[in-house]
Design an enzyme around this catalytic site. Structure first.
Site, short mmCIF file in Angstrom:
data_model
loop_
_atom_site.label_atom_id
_atom_site.label_comp_id
_atom_site.label_asym_id
_atom_site.label_seq_id
_atom_site.Cartn_x
_atom_site.Cartn_y
_atom_site.Cartn_z
N ASN A 271 -0.64 1.20 0.67
CA ASN A 271 -1.20 1.98 1.78
C ASN A 271 -1.00 3.47 1.56
OD1 ASN A 271 -1.27 -0.63 3.25
ND2 ASN A 271 0.94 -0.34 3.17
N GLU A 304 2.39 0.71 -7.40
CA GLU A 304 1.87 1.09 -6.08
C GLU A 304 1.65 2.60 -6.01
OE1 GLU A 304 0.91 -1.42 -4.58
OE2 GLU A 304 2.19 -2.90 -5.58
N HIS A 307 -1.57 3.56 -7.64
CA HIS A 307 -2.77 3.24 -6.86
C HIS A 307 -3.27 4.45 -6.07
CE1 HIS A 307 -3.91 -0.90 -7.31
NE2 HIS A 307 -2.78 -1.42 -6.89
#
Ligand code: B3K
Ligand code: ZN
Length: 879
Positions: A271, A304, A307
């Site tokens: 996120n 992550e 990303h």
């Protein structure tokens, strides 16, 4: 039986969205029992939309709608329709504001998708399609909006309230409640939305970017875990620096947060600005986490973080493009780990993983291309093919272009597509445009499923000094793809002379002389010949150096050649691979005949490798680790479950007996007591000594078992403790039981360590393992609602204990099917994933086939099957 058979979604049906959402304003009134979500969406018709009836269809599931208004005017029930999958509005303006208020119930959310409760905290998981369980929305990745999020909650219970972007407002409200507002300036798809509410504490640090901006770094955990965040923070800073240096990518917000959550379906989630992690990939202290855990944390934190550019700034147009972000990001995290650790060992680990999971997937009923054509439930497609094979496909392009052109191509990709939702084809086009290469045939790697099998024939003509390699490729059919076109396959080769040195690789027709080393041949036809000239004697070929493509090689090399390569190949990967092939041959011979003699030169090579003081210990440990029982099964026409297990034990025992002195010496020489450090040399030393101890224990060596007991008691670090515990448990008897009790007594307060205690029991080859697993399901620390517990006990038993899970009485299968049915209503994602342990039933003997088939059929017959489980079960049976 599934009443309403779930339908498949097809890539060919992709249409751009009819509406776009530019901005989202969310307000959450948080409460585990009943949360209210108010959403204000700025919508407009998409000028690029191709067709449609003008209706607005929003996704929404399990939402209680309380209010809906267009441009401030509440709608009457006749002006909209609510159905199971969402909400339809007829006759809407071209541009308007939509307001909705819904109620959701986090504490009842056991699927862990959308907003849910984990222990005392509230958290979200929206990828792939979880946002629709939070509010009505165009929940598809090609709709990118800016978000402003207001969180309101009880201040004592939820003092920390986090969301994406930067914090912009914080104040107290009446009734002990408080408010935090966050704004994320970067347009993002809904799957990257996140919120967290909890009583958390943060470890804080900062990072100055290459262009001199300060970024605040915060890792949020429950207070008692504050002492387990150092490694995660170090890993994060390393990853941020590496991405600047290697890919020119800087972080873009002023704050980057990671939150560790104990109930999580996967590893972690990227996120925007607020990565949410399975606590397993954050928390580590030398006494609680093994080298494998430290390594996993470093690479998942990096993954992550990476990303942020490959996934978030540039995202996927639709879920068929999942590998656009996952394959590329896995490639990036693999390269990061290779650069900060040991490149050779990293490559071996990655190939082991690919061979253990992706190749079998490609050969089974769930085979699909890196870019799938259709799916029923997208959550079933977070697979080894999309991730690991996707990374190999990026790696091949990087190697075909070479480092400079590949960097030019990725720069172009970031520049051309920043802020967009794109396709794997757009990625390949950047590779082509930056390099001038034609990758049309190469694109088949995204489109065709299945692993190409290569066979190579060599011919040497002593008179002319010509040596040729004739290579054939063949890709077996996969579901829906009976015939395959030839792939474009890079094949890195070397040729070794009699002294073991690399020879020059002069191809017929070359105009310039060629140096000794490695050369990449490009195979584009189904059959092709490559001729080298100027050879004085027949060389020994070293094929597929560094594993240049995700293929299978049917090798015809003699044992002598393999021993020669194992001793001399300048390519470390191929030294390892030669040893693996050799051990595989010995093991398969032992499957046929457990009394078969093992050749003396095998022991000699093994001993020589062990005693080579110069060698990299981590690499050596890899070389001397035999292929797993599962992998051996993959090499047989029909998996011989018991024969393989017996062969493994026999090989281990004979090595342990025959090389006792050398193994003991290696064990003692590497058994240090210095403070733990997660450094490649130390990791290698621990791996090697524990491997040596393992061989000795397999031989039942009394001295080794005493050493294991002492190592367990000395408890210097979790790597050594777990290695010793495993040996004691597998050896059985009082010592094993006592060690387990002692371990549990020491660590019962640490759920992630309790997971190790569960796994070590679930993966033991002891005959009563299934009974133990069943008993452990009743243990107070076990819960079907926590995916980490489920994976550690049930997942470990079904996937990492071939001999017990596949016991011929079928009890393992029944056990798994019962768990799948129990989990189906609770957590469909985890249920479907577990079921995958049985989908390759056709690989086993008739008795086991029938047993597995019956269990899958029983599942398919059950009431109210989730789409997740339905898809896996129905495809497994080939319906
Ligand atoms: N993107 C997530 C995976 C989401 C899985 C959804 N079922 C983690 C990752 O690959 O980085
Ligand atoms: Zn990812």
């Amino acid at each position: 039986m599934y009443r309403d058979t779930p339908h498949a979604i097809h890539l060919k049906d992709y249409r751009p969205p009819e509406f776009l959402i530019d901005a989202v304003d969310l307000r959450f009134d948080l409460d585990p029992e009943r949360t209210t979500v108010e959403a204000k969406l700025a919508l407009r018709r998409n000028p690029a939309a191709t067709r449609g009836d003008g209706d607005l269809r929003l996704h929404g599931e399990q939402l209680d709608l309380e209010r809906i208004a267009v441009n401030g005017h509440p709608l009457t029930p006749s002006e909209y329709e609510v159905h199971q999958e969402g909400l339809t509005l007829h006759r809407v303006p071209d541009q308007f504001g939509l307001e909705t208020r819904v109620r959701i119930h986090p504490s009842l959310n056991t699927a862990l998708e959308g907003l849910y409760q984990s222990g005392e905290m509230l958290c979200t998981q929206c990828e792939a399609e979880g946002f629709r369980r939070i509010t009505y929305f165009l929940d598809r990745p090609d709709v990118m909006a800016t978000y402003s999020t207001t969180l309101v909650a009880d201040k004592r219970r939820f003092p920390v309230l986090l969301s994406n972007g930067n914090p912009v407002e914080s104040r107290d409200l009446d009734g002990g409640r408080h408010l935090m507002r966050w704004e994320d300036p970067f347009p993002k798809p809904s799957y990257l939305f996140a919120l967290i509410a909890g009583d958390l504490k943060a470890v804080e640090d900062s990072f100055s970017t290459a262009s001199g901006r300060e970024v605040a770094l915060k890792i949020y955990v429950e207070p008692h875990n504050l002492d387990k965040c150092d490694h995660a923070m170090r890993s994060l800073k390393k990853a941020m620096r590496w991405d600047e240096e290697r890919f020119g990518r800087e972080y873009d917000l002023d704050i980057f947060m990671i939150v560790a959550v104990s109930h999580f379906n996967m590893g972690a989630m990227e996120n925007k600005g607020l990565n949410v992690f399975n606590d397993k990939f954050v928390l580590a202290r030398p006494d609680t986490a093994t080298d494998v855990d430290f390594d996993g944390i470093e690479s998942v934190i990096a993954h992550e973080y990476f990303h942020n550019w490959t996934g978030n700034r540039i995202t996927c147009r639709d879920w068929f493009q999942l590998s656009l972000k996952e394959g590329f990001t896995v490639y990036r995290d693999q390269e990061f780990s290779a650069d900060v650790g040991s490149r050779g060992v990293k490559r071996i680990g990655d190939v082991r993983l690919l061979r253990a999971h992706q190749l079998p997937e490609d050969e089974g009923p769930l085979a699909h291309p890196v870019r799938p054509d259709s799916y029923i439930e997208i959550n079933n497609f977070y697979t080894a093919t999309v991730y690991q094979k996707g990374a190999e496909v990026v790696r091949m392009q990087a190697n075909l272009l070479g480092p400079e052109l590949f960097r030019k191509a990725t720069d172009l990709y970031f520049e051309r597509h920043d802020g967009q939702a794109v396709t794997t084809d757009d990625f390949v086009r950047c590779m082509e445009d930056a390099s001038g290469r034609d990758l049309e045939q190469f694109r088949l790697w995204y489109q065709q499923a299945g692993t190409p099998e290569l066979s190579v024939q060599e011919a040497f003509d002593a008179d002319s000094g010509r040596y040729s390699l004739s290579v054939r490729q063949h890709t077996p059919p996969t579901p829906g793809q009976p015939l395959k076109e030839p792939f474009h396959i890079p094949i890195a080769v070397g040729l070794l002379g009699q002294d073991g040195e690399d020879l020059p690789l002069q191809l017929e027709g070359d105009t310039t002389p060629s140096a000794p080393g490695t050369r990449v041949l490009e195979l584009t036809n189904s059959e092709q010949s490559f001729t080298f000239v100027g050879l004085e004697a027949k060389p020994v070929p070293s094929l597929l150096r560094g594993f240049p493509a995700p293929v299978k090689l049917k090798t015809e090399a003699s044992d002598d050649d393999l021993l020669f390569l194992m001793a001399h190949d300048s390519d470390g990967f191929n030294r390892w691979d030669a040893a693996q092939t050799l051990m595989q041959r010995l093991l398969l011979a032992l499957v046929d005949d457990a009394e078969a003699e093992l050749p003396e030169r095998f022991f000699a090579a093994f001993e020589q490798a062990l005693m080579d003081a110069q060698s990299d210990k981590a690499l050596l440990a890899e070389v001397l680790t035999p292929p797993s029982e599962g992998y051996l099964g993959d090499q047989m026409a029909v998996v011989d479950v018991d024969g393989i297990h017996r062969a493994h034990s026999v090989l281990g025992r004979r090595v342990g007996e025959r090389l006792r002195d050398a193994l003991l010496e290696v064990y003692r020489a590497n058994d240090g007591s210095e403070p733990y450090a997660f450094m490649p040399d130390d990791v290698g030393r621990r791996a090697l000594k524990n491997l040596a101890l393992g061989y000795l224990a397999k031989a039942g060596d009394a001295e080794a078992l005493a050493a294991a007991q002492a190592q367990f008691e000395a408890a210097r670090n979790m790597t050594d403790v777990m290695a010793a515990l495993r040996l004691l448990v597998d050896h059985g008897g009082e010592a094993g039981t006592r060690a387990l009790d002692h371990f549990y007594g020491r660590w019962s307060g640490e759920p992630l360590v309790v997971d190790k205690w569960l796994s070590v029991q679930a993966t033991s080859p002891r005959e009563d393992t299934l009974e133990r697993v069943i008993a452990l399901m009743g243990h107070a620390d076990f819960s079907l609602r926590n995916p980490n517990r489920v994976r550690s006990l049930i997942g470990a038993f079904c996937n990492a204990n071939q001999v017990r899970f596949h016991a011929s009485d079928g009890r393992g299968y029944r056990f798994l099917a019962d768990r799948v049915l129990e989990l189906n209503p609770l957590n469909p994602q985890i249920a479907a994933r577990l079921l995958k342990a049985m989908v390759r039933w056709r690989r086993f003997d008739a008795g086991r086939q029938a047993l597995m088939r019956a269990e899958i059929a029983r599942i398919l017959d059950a009431e109210a099957l989730s789409a997740d489980v339905y898809e896996v079960a129905s495809k497994a049976l080939g319906d």
